[in-house]
Design a protein around this motif. Structure first.
Motif, PDB file in Angstrom:
ATOM      1  N   CYS A 285       0.827  -1.215   0.029  1.00 47.29           N
ATOM      2  CA  CYS A 285      -0.153  -0.023   0.108  1.00 47.29           C
ATOM      3  C   CYS A 285       0.834   1.206   0.132  1.00 47.29           C
ATOM      4  N   GLY A 286       2.047   1.193   0.420  1.00 45.71           N
ATOM      5  CA  GLY A 286       2.858   2.421   0.316  1.00 45.71           C
ATOM      6  C   GLY A 286       3.945   2.529  -0.632  1.00 45.71           C
ATOM      7  N   TRP A 287       3.872   1.672  -1.704  1.00 43.26           N
ATOM      8  CA  TRP A 287       4.463   1.672  -3.080  1.00 43.26           C
ATOM      9  C   TRP A 287       4.086   3.062  -3.629  1.00 43.26           C
ATOM     10  N   ARG A 288       5.275   3.500  -3.908  1.00 43.31           N
ATOM     11  CA  ARG A 288       5.243   5.097  -4.377  1.00 43.31           C
ATOM     12  C   ARG A 288       4.399   5.089  -5.894  1.00 43.31           C
ATOM     13  N   ARG A 289       4.625   4.078  -6.652  1.00 42.01           N
ATOM     14  CA  ARG A 289       3.985   4.095  -8.064  1.00 42.01           C
ATOM     15  C   ARG A 289       2.651   3.604  -8.112  1.00 42.01           C
ATOM     16  N   LEU A 290       2.000   3.374  -7.073  1.00 41.23           N
ATOM     17  CA  LEU A 290       0.486   3.028  -7.199  1.00 41.23           C
ATOM     18  C   LEU A 290      -0.221   4.427  -7.628  1.00 41.23           C
ATOM     19  N   PRO A 291      -1.340   4.126  -8.538  1.00 40.29           N
ATOM     20  CA  PRO A 291      -1.891   5.291  -8.886  1.00 40.29           C
ATOM     21  C   PRO A 291      -2.856   5.801  -8.164  1.00 40.29           C
ATOM     22  N   VAL A 292      -3.343   5.043  -7.200  1.00 39.77           N
ATOM     23  CA  VAL A 292      -4.370   5.481  -6.098  1.00 39.77           C
ATOM     24  C   VAL A 292      -3.400   5.081  -4.810  1.00 39.77           C
ATOM     25  N   LYS A 293      -2.736   6.290  -3.925  1.00 43.79           N
ATOM     26  CA  LYS A 293      -1.951   5.834  -2.642  1.00 43.79           C
ATOM     27  C   LYS A 293      -2.990   5.020  -1.701  1.00 43.79           C
ATOM     28  N   GLY A 294      -2.369   4.193  -1.258  1.00 43.85           N
ATOM     29  CA  GLY A 294      -3.048   3.253  -0.123  1.00 43.85           C
ATOM     30  C   GLY A 294      -4.054   2.141  -0.759  1.00 43.85           C
ATOM     31  N   VAL A 295      -4.171   2.060  -2.332  1.00 53.56           N
ATOM     32  CA  VAL A 295      -4.875   0.961  -2.579  1.00 53.56           C
ATOM     33  C   VAL A 295      -4.121  -0.021  -3.571  1.00 53.56           C
ATOM     34  N   PRO A 296      -3.836  -1.078  -3.044  1.00 56.98           N
ATOM     35  CA  PRO A 296      -2.977  -1.751  -4.079  1.00 56.98           C
ATOM     36  C   PRO A 296      -3.663  -2.583  -5.140  1.00 56.98           C
ATOM     37  N   LEU A 297      -3.894  -1.717  -6.414  1.00 55.73           N
ATOM     38  CA  LEU A 297      -4.557  -2.245  -7.545  1.00 55.73           C
ATOM     39  C   LEU A 297      -3.641  -1.600  -8.740  1.00 55.73           C
TER      40      LEU A 297
END
Length: 81
Positions: free
Chosen positions: A46-58
């Motif tokens: 959830c903290g990965w900086r490249r997620l399109p929506v922070k906190g949502v692992p999708l």
């Protein structure tokens, strides 16, 4: 064909992040699907900086390939996924 009295419905999910289960729970389970996965598992990215929506692992990733079937299964698979 479904025989009367043989319906089994999933009510607890031990694999997915609660945010990802909200929509299918509402649409297919009348809001009764419970997110029961261990938080350390489903929140690990959830903290990965490249997620399109922070906190949502999708993350959607385009994959080329084709759907194939094996002789011993009614389902499909894509070896490139």
């Amino acid at each position: 064909y479904r025989m009367p009295g043989t319906h089994v419905e999933l009510n607890m999910n031990y694999r997915s992040h609660p945010t990802l289960l909200k929509l299918p729970s509402e649409i297919f389970y009348d809001g009764n699907l419970i997110a029961a996965a261990r938080p350390e598992k489903v929140e690990a990215l959830c903290g990965w900086r490249r997620l399109p929506v922070k906190g949502v692992p999708l993350l959607f990733v385009g994959v080329e390939g084709k759907d194939e079937r094996t002789i011993d299964s009614p389902g499909y698979l894509n070896e490139y996924e």
